[in-house]
Design an enzyme around this catalytic site. Structure first.
Site, short mmCIF file in Angstrom:
data_model
loop_
_atom_site.label_atom_id
_atom_site.label_comp_id
_atom_site.label_asym_id
_atom_site.label_seq_id
_atom_site.Cartn_x
_atom_site.Cartn_y
_atom_site.Cartn_z
N ASP A 11 0.82 -1.19 0.00
CA ASP A 11 0.00 0.00 0.00
C ASP A 11 0.87 1.26 0.00
OD1 ASP A 11 -2.36 1.38 0.13
OD2 ASP A 11 -3.12 0.29 1.86
N ASP A 12 0.70 2.11 -1.01
CA ASP A 12 1.36 3.44 -1.03
C ASP A 12 2.89 3.37 -1.14
OD1 ASP A 12 -1.26 3.98 -0.37
OD2 ASP A 12 -0.79 5.54 1.07
N CYS A 50 -6.29 4.07 -3.35
CA CYS A 50 -6.35 2.62 -3.12
C CYS A 50 -7.44 1.86 -3.87
CB CYS A 50 -6.51 2.34 -1.63
SG CYS A 50 -5.24 3.12 -0.64
N HIS A 104 -9.56 -3.41 -1.76
CA HIS A 104 -9.82 -2.41 -0.73
C HIS A 104 -11.07 -2.85 0.03
CE1 HIS A 104 -9.06 1.53 1.01
NE2 HIS A 104 -10.37 1.59 1.18
N ASP A 300 -0.06 -0.46 -5.01
CA ASP A 300 -1.26 0.05 -5.67
C ASP A 300 -1.05 1.44 -6.28
OD1 ASP A 300 -1.17 1.25 -3.15
OD2 ASP A 300 -3.27 0.86 -2.65
N HIS A 301 -0.07 2.20 -5.78
CA HIS A 301 0.31 3.50 -6.35
C HIS A 301 1.46 4.02 -5.51
CE1 HIS A 301 -1.91 4.78 -2.89
NE2 HIS A 301 -2.97 4.15 -3.36
#
Length: 510
Positions: A11-12, A50, A104, A300-301
């Site tokens: 995540d992130d 997300c 998510h 995810d990014h």
């Protein structure tokens, strides 16, 4: 007799990793994975938030097809009953397993992580996930706060653990079970860190003395940045430690020393994550499955760490859309290992500074929406067909072409004889981000569907990033490219940080 799949989604996580050339971070376990993998240095998410990103790459469809730009709809009901990547593997004889944050949670995955469609057994969530935003961070005064910067003593945490530690333990338990029953598996493991709050075991701070931490290379808001492109990092302002700083909305900068602390804690959280990935891969060795399991590692990014005066994700810049992406394929990206030989021995970040070079590195621009077709091809399944122009009625198709064709080309020269053919073949990555207004509002980071008025469509090619902010109609999901609110154009070679918008310089007509 296909390969197993282990998909690790973080995540992130922006590519602050040794294998991506970051000089500061200690990430020996991920670097070791990269040393046996093909690593894509130009991989991009389709939306830097997300739920939309995860639904996009898990279905192989873009946000305009899933119609998810916020957190509040379930694509099967809202857009079309699309198959997902784990569902496709499940229908092809795999046991599919989800651990941690893969889909998510909430409405966007039907409150069930899309079970039973996508998974063979109910997905696992760490029991301590619910304390994520609680007051668990000890301040200088000894009291507990819900801070952004949150190094902790793990023994003092609820249940004496943290969510990612629990996820690793569960994933290892499942690997042992899969070894025993000898079925092919697709195991997705979703790690929370370095998502905010930056809560991690405090010993990881030792790896990053504050005097070694610099500010972002461009910690100011660029002069020619259209106001619609700026994200005001609202959720960060609501954390106790940031709120106490009383920073003016929307452009007021954070104090330099606090910027350094955020960057320090982000790095510490990445090293903590690296230990979890290391334990997971070490367990793959332990159960003797490293030779028969494809491992994919991605996020995810990204996340901005002060670049453009921005924090968090919620934008179309590289810092928010670019992700790490690597594929370990036994016998393909690495030579087969003999029985009992270890591929992924656990490496302690406190004693290992690794400068391992990736097996193959591809500079090709690729997108996460290609993950579905790529994994299907690598596992020897039939690759889902390319979606028709409108595909709301098509259950199995994908909008991202497989990128397996770039694996062997990873080392070859990036030249081309036939200019026209090269131009056609030069891939681009598409990302997008919605806004409620032309100027930063309290809901600019995460507008709800009904409040979206403008969509920023962004195209990343190898040498430029081009973004148009156009009128968007949420009632019928349509964008009006005749009604352009703003534009951005950055030339990567001369402006790698995307600080000098030349969209209005007529000399660069595209």
């Amino acid at each position: 007799d296909g390969m197993n799949v282990l998909l690790v989604v973080v995540d992130d996580l922006r590519p602050v990793l040794g294998c991506y050339g970051d000089k500061l971070v200690r990430s020996p376990n991920i670097d070791q994975l990269a040393a046996h993998s093909v690593v894509f240095s130009n991989a991009y998410a389709q939306q830097a938030v997300c739920a939309p990103s995860r639904v996009s790459f898990l279905t192989g469809r873009r946000p305009d097809t899933t119609r998810l730009y916020d957190f509040y709809s379930y694509w099967r009901v809202h857009a079309g009953n699309y198959s997902t990547m784990p569902q496709y593997f499940k229908e092809n004889g795999y046991v599919t397993l989800s651990v941690g944050k893969v889909f998510h949670p909430g409405v966007s995955s039907n409150y069930s992580d899309d079970y039973p469609y996508s998974w063979s057994i109910p997905p696992f969530h760490p029991s301590t996930e619910k304390y994520e935003n609680n007051k668990t961070c000890r301040g200088k005064d000894g009291k507990l706060y819900a801070n952004l910067v949150c190094p902790v003593n793990v023994t003092e945490m609820p249940s004496g653990t943290l969510p990612d530690i629990q996820s690793t333990e569960e994933a290892i338990r499942l690997l042992n079970a899969m070894k025993t029953n000898k079925q092919k598996f697709f195991l997705a493991v979703g790690y929370h860190k370095p998502h905010i709050p930056l809560r991690y075991p405090q010993e990881f701070l030792k790896l990053y003395p504050l005097e070694n931490i610099t500010l972002a290379p461009d910690p100011w808001v660029p002069e020619k940045l259209p106001s619609v492109a700026y994200n005001p990092w609202t959720d960060i302002r609501q954390r106790d430690d940031v709120e106490a700083l009383n920073v003016s909305f929307p452009y007021g900068p954070l104090p330099d020393d606090f910027q350094r602390q955020i960057r320090q804690s982000y790095y510490a959280a990445v090293s903590y994550l690296d230990t979890q990935v290391g334990l997971l891969l070490n367990a793959l060795d332990d159960v003797g499955l490293s030779n028969s399991t494809i491992v994919v590692f991605t996020a995810d990014h990204g996340w901005s760490l002060g670049e453009h005066g921005e924090w968090a994700k919620y934008s179309n810049f590289d810092v928010a859309t670019r992700v790490p992406l690597m594929f370990y394929v036994p016998g393909m990206t690495t030579s087969s290992v003999s029985q009992g030989e270890r591929v992924f021995p656990y490496l302690d970040p406190f004693s290992h500074i690794l400068g391992l070079v990736p097996q193959g590195r591809s500079k090709k621009v690729v997108e996460l929406v290609s993950l579905f077709s790529t994994l299907a091809e690598l596992a020897g399944l039939q690759v889902p067909p390319v979606c028709p122009e409108t595909s709301f009625h098509v259950a199995v198709c994908t909008e991202g072409a497989s990128i397996v064709r770039y694996f062997n080309a990873a080392e070859e020269k990036e030249g081309c004889d036939d200019t026209y053919r090269c131009f056609i073949e030069e891939p681009v990555a598409l990302s997008q981000y919605p806004r409620p207004a032309d100027t930063p509002q309290w809901n600019s980071d995460k507008p709800k569907l009904k409040d979206i008025r403008i969509m920023g469509y962004s195209m990343r090619a190898i040498d430029y990033r081009y973004t148009l902010w156009v009128r968007f109609h949420p009632n019928n999901f349509s964008a009006d490219f005749e009604d352009v609110h703003a534009g951005e154009l950055y030339m990567v070679e001369t402006d790698p940080n995307q600080d000098y918008n030349i969209y209005n310089n007529t000399s660069h007509s595209y």
